[in-house]
Design an enzyme around this catalytic site. Structure first.
Site, PDB file in Angstrom:
ATOM      1  N   PHE A  19       0.865  -1.023  -0.135  1.00 14.75           N
ATOM      2  CA  PHE A  19       0.471   0.721  -0.133  1.00 14.75           C
ATOM      3  C   PHE A  19       0.916   0.961   0.249  1.00 14.75           C
ATOM      4  CE2 PHE A  19      -2.046   2.648   3.109  1.00 14.75           C
ATOM      5  CZ  PHE A  19      -2.587   3.433   2.225  1.00 14.75           C
ATOM      6  N   VAL A  65      13.394  -9.694   2.184  1.00 14.09           N
ATOM      7  CA  VAL A  65      14.812  -8.805   2.524  1.00 14.09           C
ATOM      8  C   VAL A  65      15.465  -9.593   4.017  1.00 14.09           C
ATOM      9  CG1 VAL A  65      13.621  -6.936   2.573  1.00 14.09           C
ATOM     10  CG2 VAL A  65      12.958  -8.211   4.127  1.00 14.09           C
ATOM     11  N   TYR A 151       5.468  -7.701  15.809  1.00 11.07           N
ATOM     12  CA  TYR A 151       5.455  -6.527  15.017  1.00 11.07           C
ATOM     13  C   TYR A 151       5.807  -5.816  15.530  1.00 11.07           C
ATOM     14  CZ  TYR A 151       3.647  -2.505  12.085  1.00 11.07           C
ATOM     15  OH  TYR A 151       3.137  -1.772  11.318  1.00 11.07           O
TER      16      TYR A 151
HETATM   17  P1  NAD Z   1       1.377  -3.558   3.220  1.00  5.18           P
HETATM   18  O1  NAD Z   1       1.429  -4.913   3.370  1.00  5.18           O
HETATM   19  O2  NAD Z   1       0.347  -2.859   1.867  1.00  5.18           O
HETATM   20  O3  NAD Z   1       3.077  -3.229   2.538  1.00  5.18           O
HETATM   21  C1  NAD Z   1       4.156  -4.312   2.727  1.00  5.18           C
HETATM   22  C2  NAD Z   1       4.750  -5.013   1.545  1.00  5.18           C
HETATM   23  O4  NAD Z   1       5.619  -5.884   2.306  1.00  5.18           O
HETATM   24  C3  NAD Z   1       3.585  -5.732   1.156  1.00  5.18           C
HETATM   25  O5  NAD Z   1       4.685  -5.683  -0.223  1.00  5.18           O
HETATM   26  C4  NAD Z   1       4.702  -7.044   1.191  1.00  5.18           C
HETATM   27  O6  NAD Z   1       4.719  -8.176   0.076  1.00  5.18           O
HETATM   28  C5  NAD Z   1       5.933  -6.817   1.367  1.00  5.18           C
HETATM   29  N1  NAD Z   1       6.704  -7.830   2.357  1.00  5.18           N
HETATM   30  C6  NAD Z   1       6.449  -8.009   3.014  1.00  5.18           C
HETATM   31  N2  NAD Z   1       7.287  -8.857   3.696  1.00  5.18           N
HETATM   32  C7  NAD Z   1       8.407  -8.904   3.094  1.00  5.18           C
HETATM   33  C8  NAD Z   1       9.477  -9.557   3.064  1.00  5.18           C
HETATM   34  N3  NAD Z   1       9.942 -10.548   3.857  1.00  5.18           N
HETATM   35  N4  NAD Z   1      10.310  -9.345   1.708  1.00  5.18           N
HETATM   36  C9  NAD Z   1       9.996  -8.268   1.139  1.00  5.18           C
HETATM   37  N5  NAD Z   1       9.212  -8.236   1.319  1.00  5.18           N
HETATM   38  C10 NAD Z   1       7.928  -8.610   1.918  1.00  5.18           C
HETATM   39  O7  NAD Z   1       2.014  -2.516   4.590  1.00  5.18           O
HETATM   40  P2  NAD Z   1       1.530  -0.917   4.501  1.00  5.18           P
HETATM   41  O8  NAD Z   1       0.619  -0.421   4.490  1.00  5.18           O
HETATM   42  O9  NAD Z   1       2.363  -0.407   2.836  1.00  5.18           O
HETATM   43  O10 NAD Z   1       3.230  -0.561   5.466  1.00  5.18           O
HETATM   44  C11 NAD Z   1       3.479  -0.827   4.454  1.00  5.18           C
HETATM   45  C12 NAD Z   1       5.070  -0.387   5.465  1.00  5.18           C
HETATM   46  O11 NAD Z   1       5.123   1.182   7.043  1.00  5.18           O
HETATM   47  C13 NAD Z   1       5.442  -1.208   6.425  1.00  5.18           C
HETATM   48  O12 NAD Z   1       6.401  -1.698   7.304  1.00  5.18           O
HETATM   49  C14 NAD Z   1       4.828  -1.047   8.342  1.00  5.18           C
HETATM   50  O13 NAD Z   1       4.890  -2.186   9.110  1.00  5.18           O
HETATM   51  C15 NAD Z   1       4.660   0.597   7.806  1.00  5.18           C
HETATM   52  N6  NAD Z   1       3.793   0.616   8.512  1.00  5.18           N
HETATM   53  C16 NAD Z   1       2.345   1.052   8.141  1.00  5.18           C
HETATM   54  C17 NAD Z   1       1.746   1.772   9.183  1.00  5.18           C
HETATM   55  C18 NAD Z   1       0.205   1.602   8.077  1.00  5.18           C
HETATM   56  O14 NAD Z   1      -0.645   2.473   8.477  1.00  5.18           O
HETATM   57  N7  NAD Z   1      -0.268   1.755   6.486  1.00  5.18           N
HETATM   58  C19 NAD Z   1       1.750   1.790   9.750  1.00  5.18           C
HETATM   59  C20 NAD Z   1       1.990   1.701  10.331  1.00  5.18           C
HETATM   60  C21 NAD Z   1       3.912   1.405   9.471  1.00  5.18           C
END
Ligand code: NAD
Ligand code: UDP
Length: 317
Positions: A19, A65, A151
């Site tokens: 996202f 990763v 997490y």
């Molecule tokens: P998301 O789940 O849509 O995106 C995460 C992405 O990481 C996905 O495309 C997934 O396939 C990829 N991924 C997961 N494990 C992986 C691995 N081992 N190797 C390679 N790729 C991997 O989530 P998001 O909402 O886009 O969040 C992105 C980042 O922002 C995350 O690190 C999350 O912790 C952080 N974050 C998001 C929010 C939010 O509200 N959206 C809030 C706090 C922190």
């Protein structure tokens, strides 16, 4: 050899098919940079990046990763990690591994390349906070053995690694504590509150409120969040963070449900279901540091952001 375009950077975005990552890549491409997206598609989808495949400045790499990565880039954004409670609790061991090993591997790359690295940390490092609103100097209130710990503790350990690499190896770090963010391209099945409520309302199903619905959250629209992430990455080297990024407008989950029902014009009703373990009672960022050090504050009010997100989900149907 001199670079062809001095201002054009080659940027690595891990988790770029997710996202936030896909929106970040859109903005980096629009700024004229080259982007390598490294993602194992665990929670992200090809659909989020399919519009980029014909762009010669975009490259997709299917990569986990948890394994080291060797390539040449000028900047790294480390976003790879499942983010919704349903997704990150599905395989908790893998979540901690992704957070910790991912941070180690990307920091190792940044150290070798001597390049700047951004970490997508989270408000979850504050756990179920006893201080309200949350400021960066609050150390948090986290249950280390609960369902959310994979997490929360994974992200806390990643922050530790970032600051130790900074102190020990002088790696140029930027740590953002991202608060709940919403918008188009949220996964419709990821169980987060905004995607759940909108898909339920559009389908005419009951909106599932966890517990009494009096717990609070503060939601930031995705465009505002990406602007903040870019501003932090561009800030002087002494601005390392951690810096809270989010929208301080706070409301209860119940109020959010009522607003979604009203904006969708749905006949859906509200249904109370049990509150998940360790669900934080309240959450609101203090964003004074972001205002001061980045000159940033969010611009999109909740209603406007919800209207745009509802339009996106209607188009998916
Ligand atoms: P998301 O789940 O849509 O995106 C995460 C992405 O990481 C996905 O495309 C997934 O396939 C990829 N991924 C997961 N494990 C992986 C691995 N081992 N190797 C390679 N790729 C991997 O989530 P998001 O909402 O886009 O969040 C992105 C980042 O922002 C995350 O690190 C999350 O912790 C952080 N974050 C998001 C929010 C939010 O509200 N959206 C809030 C706090 C922190
Ligand atoms: N929530 C809810 N109904 C849902 C999904 C979530 O009431 O269908 C609640 C959840 O228990 C939490 C808040 O909404 O109190 C935000 O949940 P989300 O999973 O989006 O993010 P969190 O802030 O908990 O990581």
């Amino acid at each position: 050899m001199p670079r062809l375009h001095e201002s054009r950077k080659r940027v690595l975005v891990t988790g770029g098919a997710g996202f936030l990552g896909s929106h970040l890549i859109d903005r980096l491409i629009a700024q004229g940079h080259e982007v390598i997206c490294a993602d194992n598609l665990y929670t992200g989808t090809k659909r989020n990046i399919e519009h980029l495949h014909s762009n010669p400045r975009f490259e997709f790499l299917r990569h986990d990763v948890c394994n080291p990565l060797k390539l040449e880039v000028d900047e790294i954004y480390n976003l790879a990690c499942p983010a919704s409670p349903v997704h990150y609790q599905h395989n908790p061991v893998l979540t901690t591994k992704t957070s910790v090993m991912g941070a180690l591997n990307m920091l190792g790359l940044a150290k070798r390349l001597r390049c700047r690295i951004f970490q997508a940390s989270t408000s979850e490092v504050y756990g179920d906070p006893e201080v309200h609103p949350q400021r960066e100097d609050y150390w948090g209130h986290v249950n280390p053995i609960g369902a959310r710990a994979c997490y929360d503790e994974g992200k806390r350990c990643a922050e530790t690694l970032f600051f130790d690499y900074h102190r020990q190896h002088r790696v140029d770090i930027k740590v953002a504590r991202i608060f709940n963010t919403y918008g188009p391209r949220m996964h419709e099945m990821d169980g987060r509150v905004v995607s759940n409520f909108i898909t339920q309302a559009l389908a005419g199903e009951d909106l599932t409120i966890h517990g009494d619905g009096l717990q609070t959250r503060s939601l930031c629209y995705v465009d505002d969040m990406i602007t903040a992430c870019l501003a932090l990455m561009a800030a002087p080297a002494d601005v390392t963070g951690p810096v809270n990024l989010g929208n301080p407008e706070e409301f209860t989950v119940l109020e959010l449900a009522e607003q979604v029902i009203s904006l969708t014009g749905s006949r859906a009703r509200i249904r109370h279901v049990p509150l998940p373990e360790d669900d934080p009672r309240q959450r609101r960022p203090d964003i004074e540091r972001a205002r001061r050090e980045l000159g940033w504050s969010p611009a999109v009010p909740l209603k406007e952001g919800l209207v745009r997100t509802i339009a996106h989900f209607r188009n998916l149907a």
